[in-house]
Design a protein around this motif. Sequence first.
Motif, PDB file in Angstrom:
ATOM      1  N   UNK A 139      37.629  54.965  32.868  1.00  0.00           N
ATOM      2  CA  UNK A 139      38.824  54.215  32.468  1.00  0.00           C
ATOM      3  C   UNK A 139      39.219  53.193  33.534  1.00  0.00           C
ATOM      4  N   UNK A 140      39.269  53.632  34.799  1.00  0.00           N
ATOM      5  CA  UNK A 140      39.722  52.715  35.852  1.00  0.00           C
ATOM      6  C   UNK A 140      38.648  51.699  36.245  1.00  0.00           C
ATOM      7  N   UNK A 141      37.394  51.988  35.934  1.00  0.00           N
ATOM      8  CA  UNK A 141      36.356  50.969  36.116  1.00  0.00           C
ATOM      9  C   UNK A 141      36.602  49.811  35.148  1.00  0.00           C
ATOM     10  N   UNK A 142      36.947  50.155  33.900  1.00  0.00           N
ATOM     11  CA  UNK A 142      37.282  49.120  32.910  1.00  0.00           C
ATOM     12  C   UNK A 142      38.570  48.384  33.310  1.00  0.00           C
ATOM     13  N   UNK A 143      39.556  49.141  33.797  1.00  0.00           N
ATOM     14  CA  UNK A 143      40.839  48.532  34.192  1.00  0.00           C
ATOM     15  C   UNK A 143      40.639  47.550  35.342  1.00  0.00           C
ATOM     16  N   UNK A 144      39.879  47.957  36.367  1.00  0.00           N
ATOM     17  CA  UNK A 144      39.679  47.080  37.522  1.00  0.00           C
ATOM     18  C   UNK A 144      38.953  45.798  37.123  1.00  0.00           C
ATOM     19  N   UNK A 145      37.900  45.939  36.300  1.00  0.00           N
ATOM     20  CA  UNK A 145      37.176  44.749  35.836  1.00  0.00           C
ATOM     21  C   UNK A 145      38.077  43.874  34.970  1.00  0.00           C
TER      22      UNK A 145
END
Length: 342
Positions: A257-263
């Motif tokens: 989830x936070x990989x998608x959020x950061x990108x």
Amino acid sequence: MLTFYKQMFLTLCIGLLGALLFQLLHIPMPWLLGAITAVLCVQLFTKIQLQWHKYFRNVGLIVAGYSIGFAFTKEAVQDIQQFLGSIIVLNLIFILLFFAISFLVAKRTELDYPTALTCCVPGGMTQIVAFAEEQGNMNMAVITFYQVLRVLLIVGFVPLLVTGTGENIVTVDGTLSLPLFILLLICGVAGCLAQKVRIPTGYMLGPVFLLMGLNITGLEVPKMPISFLHLAQLVIGIYIGLLLKKEDLHLSKKHVFYAFISAGLFIGAAYALSFIMKNLYELDFRTGFLSIVPGGLDQMGIIAASVHANVTIVTAFQLFRVLIVSIFLVPLVKIFVKKAKT
């Protein structure tokens, strides 16, 4: 060895089929996005073993470098001077955003701050992953997933966003000729030399600097056929599609989830800032967006050449970011890692 070559041929066929399918469906940049999608799907959802040699990616970068360097005329280089202030300010903004996103990821995923920093560095994926491997005690699966996902999202999303924006530009296709082949071979030598002296993305920047020099001196440079650029997109697309492995998906939902959020935060910030650039310099949207989004010099360069953005401006912005990552951000992350070990 024979099995390896069979797997490479199979990988080429899958990438080519994906490119042809995307072209049939009129999806933007089919030779890049089709190859990425087809290879990625087969890699993640089947048991078929795929292989691809970096040599083919490097040849694609040399061809892309030729296409980009062709646009670096004397007038274009002079035009870049007006953007120097914006280049510095925009990179400062992204450095602050990088620290903020890293702090968010560290807090929400319970990663240590040095690992979170390594996950979120905006650009320089190959360099960052190599650095993390050298440390020996970092979570490579998480770092690789964050870095690869950002590249995949940017390379997959950006062409869809910028294609069709601005004016429709009619380009004149180049023709095959002996001088073109000779110059491409010389560009290959320049790319290899640039890589040997460790210039970031040397296989692409070697030809860029060579053709820039030829253009500035007034020598006539033959235009490359568009089919060569399609071939470069295909071999680079296959390489990018193979970056994400099945084992990279076995992460917690929080990390995904936070990989998608950061990108998404990086892409969203670039999208917003591109409108400011458009108003300041009357740039078309695709040039402004491709200049700002942290997708890597090689990927953004080939996309810019493919969608007829101003590749000189895009390359100048992205090159400066590569230098910032290499000279400032990576050493800074190293300092945090050393402090964490003591």
